[in-house]
Design an enzyme around this catalytic site. Structure first.
Site, PDB file in Angstrom:
ATOM      1  N   SER A  53       0.851  -1.192   0.000  1.00 29.79           N
ATOM      2  CA  SER A  53       0.000   0.000   0.000  1.00 29.79           C
ATOM      3  C   SER A  53       0.893   1.250   0.000  1.00 29.79           C
ATOM      4  CB  SER A  53      -0.911  -0.016   1.219  1.00 29.79           C
ATOM      5  OG  SER A  53      -0.127  -0.075   2.383  1.00 29.79           O
TER       6      SER A  53
ATOM      7  N   ILE B 240      -2.400   9.872  -6.012  1.00 26.44           N
ATOM      8  CA  ILE B 240      -1.658  10.899  -6.745  1.00 26.44           C
ATOM      9  C   ILE B 240      -1.564  10.518  -8.222  1.00 26.44           C
ATOM     10  CG2 ILE B 240       0.638  11.967  -6.984  1.00 26.44           C
ATOM     11  CD1 ILE B 240       0.684  11.824  -3.828  1.00 26.44           C
TER      12      ILE B 240
ATOM     13  N   GLU C  63     -10.606   4.829  -8.660  1.00 27.95           N
ATOM     14  CA  GLU C  63      -9.478   4.240  -7.939  1.00 27.95           C
ATOM     15  C   GLU C  63     -10.021   3.242  -6.917  1.00 27.95           C
ATOM     16  OE1 GLU C  63      -7.365   7.245  -5.691  1.00 27.95           O
ATOM     17  OE2 GLU C  63      -6.332   5.717  -4.499  1.00 27.95           O
TER      18      GLU C  63
ATOM     19  N   ASP D 271      -6.037  -8.392  -1.398  1.00 25.89           N
ATOM     20  CA  ASP D 271      -6.799  -8.216  -0.160  1.00 25.89           C
ATOM     21  C   ASP D 271      -8.172  -8.861  -0.335  1.00 25.89           C
ATOM     22  OD1 ASP D 271      -4.786  -6.537   0.582  1.00 25.89           O
ATOM     23  OD2 ASP D 271      -5.923  -4.666   0.363  1.00 25.89           O
TER      24      ASP D 271
ATOM     25  N   GLN E  10       5.586  -8.655 -11.407  1.00 26.80           N
ATOM     26  CA  GLN E  10       5.089  -9.814 -12.168  1.00 26.80           C
ATOM     27  C   GLN E  10       4.013 -10.561 -11.373  1.00 26.80           C
ATOM     28  OE1 GLN E  10       8.185 -12.468 -13.588  1.00 26.80           O
ATOM     29  NE2 GLN E  10       9.645 -10.795 -13.629  1.00 26.80           N
TER      30      GLN E  10
ATOM     31  N   CYS F  57      -9.821  25.782  13.565  1.00 27.87           N
ATOM     32  CA  CYS F  57     -10.839  24.987  14.281  1.00 27.87           C
ATOM     33  C   CYS F  57     -10.486  24.830  15.761  1.00 27.87           C
ATOM     34  CB  CYS F  57     -11.049  23.665  13.568  1.00 27.87           C
ATOM     35  SG  CYS F  57     -12.718  23.049  13.816  1.00 27.87           S
TER      36      CYS F  57
ATOM     37  N   GLY G 188      -7.719  24.952  16.892  1.00 28.78           N
ATOM     38  CA  GLY G 188      -6.687  25.993  17.028  1.00 28.78           C
ATOM     39  C   GLY G 188      -7.316  27.335  17.364  1.00 28.78           C
ATOM     40  N   MET G 189      -8.470  27.640  16.750  1.00 31.70           N
ATOM     41  CA  MET G 189      -9.156  28.891  17.079  1.00 31.70           C
ATOM     42  C   MET G 189      -9.745  28.810  18.483  1.00 31.70           C
ATOM     43  SD  MET G 189     -12.688  30.548  15.709  1.00 31.70           S
ATOM     44  CE  MET G 189     -13.833  30.723  17.050  1.00 31.70           C
TER      45      MET G 189
ATOM     46  N   ARG H 117     -18.157  20.543  16.465  1.00 33.43           N
ATOM     47  CA  ARG H 117     -19.351  20.426  17.293  1.00 33.43           C
ATOM     48  C   ARG H 117     -19.456  21.604  18.268  1.00 33.43           C
ATOM     49  NH1 ARG H 117     -21.620  15.460  16.931  1.00 33.43           N
ATOM     50  NH2 ARG H 117     -19.909  14.035  16.553  1.00 33.43           N
TER      51      ARG H 117
ATOM     52  N   HIS I 246     -12.052  25.212   8.043  1.00 32.45           N
ATOM     53  CA  HIS I 246     -10.803  24.572   7.597  1.00 32.45           C
ATOM     54  C   HIS I 246     -10.352  25.127   6.244  1.00 32.45           C
ATOM     55  CE1 HIS I 246     -10.468  21.443  10.704  1.00 32.45           C
ATOM     56  NE2 HIS I 246     -11.779  21.595  10.782  1.00 32.45           N
TER      57      HIS I 246
ATOM     58  N   GLU J 205      -7.580  24.931   4.837  1.00 26.26           N
ATOM     59  CA  GLU J 205      -6.656  24.028   4.127  1.00 26.26           C
ATOM     60  C   GLU J 205      -7.359  23.148   3.098  1.00 26.26           C
ATOM     61  OE1 GLU J 205      -7.717  23.666   7.214  1.00 26.26           O
ATOM     62  OE2 GLU J 205      -7.760  21.580   7.889  1.00 26.26           O
TER      63      GLU J 205
HETATM   64  N1  GLN Z   1     -13.077  19.420  18.697  1.00 25.18           N
HETATM   65  C1  GLN Z   1     -13.539  20.686  18.250  1.00 25.18           C
HETATM   66  C2  GLN Z   1     -15.034  20.688  17.946  1.00 25.18           C
HETATM   67  O1  GLN Z   1     -15.630  19.662  17.763  1.00 25.18           O
HETATM   68  C3  GLN Z   1     -12.758  21.143  17.045  1.00 25.18           C
HETATM   69  C4  GLN Z   1     -12.954  20.288  15.844  1.00 25.18           C
HETATM   70  C5  GLN Z   1     -11.865  20.450  14.819  1.00 25.18           C
HETATM   71  O2  GLN Z   1     -10.814  20.999  15.123  1.00 25.18           O
HETATM   72  N2  GLN Z   1     -12.084  19.944  13.609  1.00 25.18           N
HETATM   73  O3  GLN Z   1     -15.628  21.724  17.872  1.00 25.18           O
END
Ligand code: GLN
Length: 557
Positions: A16, A22, A145, A152, A197, A385, A387-388, A466, A511, A513
């Site tokens: 794997s 990619i 894919e 498997d 092979q 998230c 992080g905030m 949440r 998010h 990203e």
């Molecule tokens: N655990 C947090 C929440 O549920 C943040 C979730 C996250 O960072 N994706 O709100």
């Protein structure tokens, strides 16, 4: 362009993690650049309905789409390479297939029949592939894919379904592409073709003869080796494509182009299209390979040893780096280590800090401590998230003086739950697919870093959480200098917070990203890296915050 879609089935052999996702994305990009409408789909052989309930250790990042579906991280590669938003139909699991078939059986749809893997499960798999033809912009080609490795037990029904489709559609409409490994054996000083092979033999035993082999290897394979593989596997030599390790995944489509992979596909399907113009992609790759400077961004999270858990964040930094002509070196700091050793010892050398999303209390105190450090030292900060949420807790504790501020996620009996459960989450008992998921609009205040980045007042970003900013603390936090620069259109949910007296401190509940693309970096990542470059240039080593005992970061991680 065409009446009926063609199918390309991508399977993997030997081991794997060969980069099937990619490879499928790279081929998709080449075909898109030839003017075709491409649709990628991933089939995952596990029984979970989606990866949302899986631990990142098991599965890596959960990639959330606009429609709120929680999908495999390969969907992230598809969106980044092909730059087309996907929907829940683009990720199918065994769990979904079985739930559909079983609920149909309960309804009585198969009355009289014994419900079996063949044909009921395989038919449902084929339906899921074929229904993509009718979706959205009606694709010319569906690249499917199949997760897992040939051999498997759990992927067998998928392989049987695509075998049947290959038979029904014929080689003019369906082709098989097999990704394998050609290992280099150091003691023998040679590449070995035997695993390839064997893997092809295994595919043939279940009735699939690949049209193309994508051979992963540490270095370039010689023509002689490709001829040998061709002979043993009955695949024409020019369809034995080499995929050697490359410094950046964005180089893979260029490697495939050089070897004419897209020409082979077009020839097999009888498509006459222009060759793809890869100029923008080539220039992006060349900028990744030749950065003008290097900056260091600290990432403080729980799964620092598991890079797949932060896949989209890592890629977003590559995209933002290209835009700023900088190589972004990521310094992975375990949040638990911060707690033990102190932020100044582990973070003194960084030009910016990112705290990613996450769940659970482990490491939270370390994250809060590292946020205090960068806020006080004017080091650029991006919080995502969780992080905030940590940034809000840090501000409440250290600026507003609510020393016991915390999140309701971790403790129920709190004096100051500055992060609380969202109202519509209060009666939720099921775990799967029940968070606030997917794209939601957000209104941005003009005088803010966020507005500077986006350049518009209404944006849409993807969510997965949440808990939320507790509105009972709005006034107090704002009075103390926290700026709420992004809120939901009804003003109820806080989406972005910033610290005014700081060069670049932005935290978001969503998010970003998930929406960064290699030739279109996400505005927040782009500006975060820009601020980090400025910080880097303004701070020679001696001007960086002091630490009692300077540690070599490379040894610390
Ligand atoms: N655990 C947090 C929440 O549920 C943040 C979730 C996250 O960072 N994706 O709100």
């Amino acid at each position: 362009m065409l009446d009926k879609a063609k199918y390309i089935f991508v399977t993997g052999g030997v081991v794997s993690s060969l980069g099937k996702g990619i490879s499928a994305s790279s081929l998709g990009l080449l075909l898109k650049k030839r003017g075709l409408k491409v649709c990628n789909v991933k089939f995952d052989p596990y029984l979970n309905v989606d990866p949302g309930t899986m631990n990142p250790f098991q599965h890596g990042e959960v990639f959330v789409l606009d429609d709120g579906s929680e999908t495999d991280l390969d969907l992230g590669h598809y969106e980044r390479f092909i730059d087309k938003p996907l929907t829940k139909e683009n990720n199918v699991t065994t769990g979904q297939i079985y739930s559909t078939v079983i609920s149909r059986e309960r309804r009585g749809d198969y009355l009289g029949a014994t419900v079996q893997v063949i044909p009921h499960i395989t038919n449902e798999i084929k339906n899921r592939i074929k229904q993509l033809e009718r979706l959205g912009d009606k694709p010319d080609v569906i690249i499917a894919e199949i997760g897992g490795t040939v051999g498997d037990i759990e992927s067998l029904p998928f392989l049987e379904a695509i075998r049947q489709m290959g038979q029904e559609e014929g080689p003019g409409a369906a082709m098989f592409l097999h990704v394998t490994l050609v290992p280099y054996i150091n003691t023998a000083g040679e590449f070995k073709t035997k695993p390839t092979q064997h893997s092809v033999k295994e595919l043939r035993e279940i009735g699939i003869q690949p049209h193309v082999l994508l051979c992963r290897s540490a270095k370039d394979l010689s023509d002689e080796l490709r001829q040998k593989i061709s002979l043993f596997c009955s695949v024409p030599t020019d369809a034995v494509i080499n995929a050697p390790d490359v410094p950046t995944i964005y180089e893979v489509p260029l490697k495939f182009r050089e070897q004419g992979l897209d020409d082979i596909v077009c020839k097999q399907f009888g498509w006459e299209t222009e060759k793809p113009d890869m100029a923008d992609w080539e220039s992006m790759v060349s900028r990744i390979r030749n950065p003008k400077r290097q900056i260091k961004i600290g990432i403080c999270g729980k799964y620092v040893h598991l890079r797949d858990a932060y896949k989209s964040i890592i890629e977003s930094f590559v995209h933002a780096g290209v835009h700023n002509d900088a190589e972004v070196k990521l310094i992975w700091v375990s949040s638990e280590e911060i707690k033990q050793s102190g932020a100044d010892k582990l973070l003194y050398d960084i030009d910016g800090l990112l705290i990613p999303g996450g769940f659970g209390e482990r490491g939270v105190e370390g994250k809060i401590e590292s946020i205090r450090y960068v806020r006080e030292n004017n080091i650029p900060f991006l919080g995502i998230c969780l992080g905030m949420q940590c940034a809000v807790i840090e501000y409440a504790r250290n600026v507003c003086g609510l020393s016991d501020a915390h999140s309701y996620e971790f403790y129920r009996d709190l004096k100051h739950p500055v992060i609380h459960l969202m109202a519509d989450q209060k009666n939720v008992t099921d775990m799967g697919g029940t968070m606030r998921l997917g794209a939601y609009p957000c209104i941005i205040e003009e005088n803010s870093r966020a507005f500077e980045a986006y350049g518009e007042k209404e944006i849409s970003e993807r969510h997965r959480h949440r808990y939320e900013f507790n509105n009972s603390y709005r006034e107090m936090l704002v009075e103390n200098g926290l700026k709420l620069t992004g809120v939901s259109p009804d003003g109820r949910l806080v989406e972005i917070v910033e610290v005014s007296e700081h060069p670049w401190f932005v935290s978001v509940q969503f998010h970003p990203e998930l929406k960064s693309r290699p030739t279109r970096p996400h505005p927040l990542f782009r500006d975060f890296i820009k601020a980090a470059v400025t910080y880097h240039e303004d701070h020679s080593d001696s001007a960086k915050p002091e630490t009692s005992e300077q540690t070599d970061l490379s040894q610390a991680h």
